[in-house]
Design an enzyme around this catalytic site. Sequence first.
Site, PDB file in Angstrom:
ATOM      1  N   SER A  37       0.747  -1.186   0.063  1.00  0.00           N
ATOM      2  CA  SER A  37      -0.066   0.032   0.024  1.00  0.00           C
ATOM      3  C   SER A  37       0.824   1.293  -0.119  1.00  0.00           C
ATOM      4  CB  SER A  37      -0.918   0.089   1.006  1.00  0.00           C
ATOM      5  OG  SER A  37      -1.476   1.339   1.432  1.00  0.00           O
ATOM      6  N   TYR A  91      -2.237  -0.268  10.317  1.00  0.00           N
ATOM      7  CA  TYR A  91      -2.410  -0.840   8.906  1.00  0.00           C
ATOM      8  C   TYR A  91      -1.242  -0.645   8.082  1.00  0.00           C
ATOM      9  CZ  TYR A  91      -3.725  -1.117   3.978  1.00  0.00           C
ATOM     10  OH  TYR A  91      -3.892  -1.456   2.631  1.00  0.00           O
TER      11      TYR A  91
END
Length: 316
Positions: free
Chosen positions: A125, A150
């Site tokens: 990501s 995350y």
Amino acid sequence: MKLLITGIAGFIGSSLARRLVERGDTVLGIDNFDAFYSRATKEKNLESLRPHIEFTEGDITDRAALDTLLARGNVDCVVHLAALAGVRPSIRTPWRYSHVNVVGTAHVAEAMVAHGVGRLVFASSSSVYGNNTDVPYCETQRVDDPASPYAATKRAGELLLDTFSQLHGLSTAALRYFTVYGPRQRPEMAIHKFCRSIDRGEPITVYGDGQSSRDYTFIDDIVDGTLGAIDSTLHGCRLYNLGGTSPIRLDGLVQALGRALGKEPIVLREPHQPGDVLQTWADVSRARDELGYVPKIPLHEGLTRFAAWMRGETEW
Ligand SMILES: NC(=O)c1ccc[n+]([C@@H]2O[C@H](COP(=O)([O-])OP(=O)(O)OC[C@H]3O[C@@H](n4cnc5c(N)ncnc54)[C@H](O)[C@@H]3O)[C@@H](O)[C@H]2O)c1
């Protein structure tokens, strides 16, 4: 080619599976219908795919489930997309994010080594860049200051896979996706949420002063880049940015959504949320040179396509 996609019932997984089936690949898939968003939405993502894929309902943290799948043999590549996604919820349950995104990734890699599967494409990501101020982001930058659990789990996944590459020769492409949008986008993501509310004439909540910016990337471009990584013959653990390369500020996005929908957005403002980064912007030179990745869908066109899908005007 025979592939296993983890997280196949999700937004990106189901979009990728469709393209792989179209080009004649054999697709196996696993998904546990995690409750992050509704099972019904994920079942719908799978609906037209089911006759063309071998689907297993199962959990990537369950090694036996992965063994059963890979023991069928001849899998050429695993595309590992299953994860708990979403920045803000990761602040509430970091242990869950670590378990699925890190322990789960270790299980996938271990099972691949055990069954002799040599190629892995991993969904990382843009969030690994944290609040780096040096834009556009390129893969050689330091990424040791993630702004959310995350993001930390995605960076941990990259590092873990790098060690698998060194120790076991697992050839890995870790794709740093930059905010992906388009038909079937996760319902909690900003474009999807905003679009639904604006279309109904309801107010939307914008966090921060509207100056934060994102490099939004249309799903078809992400699928193209992921296919490039699947087909790549490069060895080692390679990191790649997959972005749209044209960041837009949040206020600009809201105006663009209003134009795509032909409606005036009603905006409520709330303070900046912890974990949210101020900007993302991809330098995609490496992905262009090594994977042939060139993003093609500009934001206004992608938003028009998204709006048409959301209103049920187009099949997808
Ligand atoms: N959408 C984006 O903008 C974006 C950006 C950067 C990275 N990513 C990454 O791309 C991947 C796919 O994202 P998405 O937007 O399609 O998310 P998604 O939530 O739609 O898809 C993920 C899928 O994984 C499944 N899953 C979750 N935990 C699982 C488990 N333990 N076992 C088996 N399946 C499990 C979920 O049920 C879901 O169907 C994720 O790894 C995400 O972190 C997405």
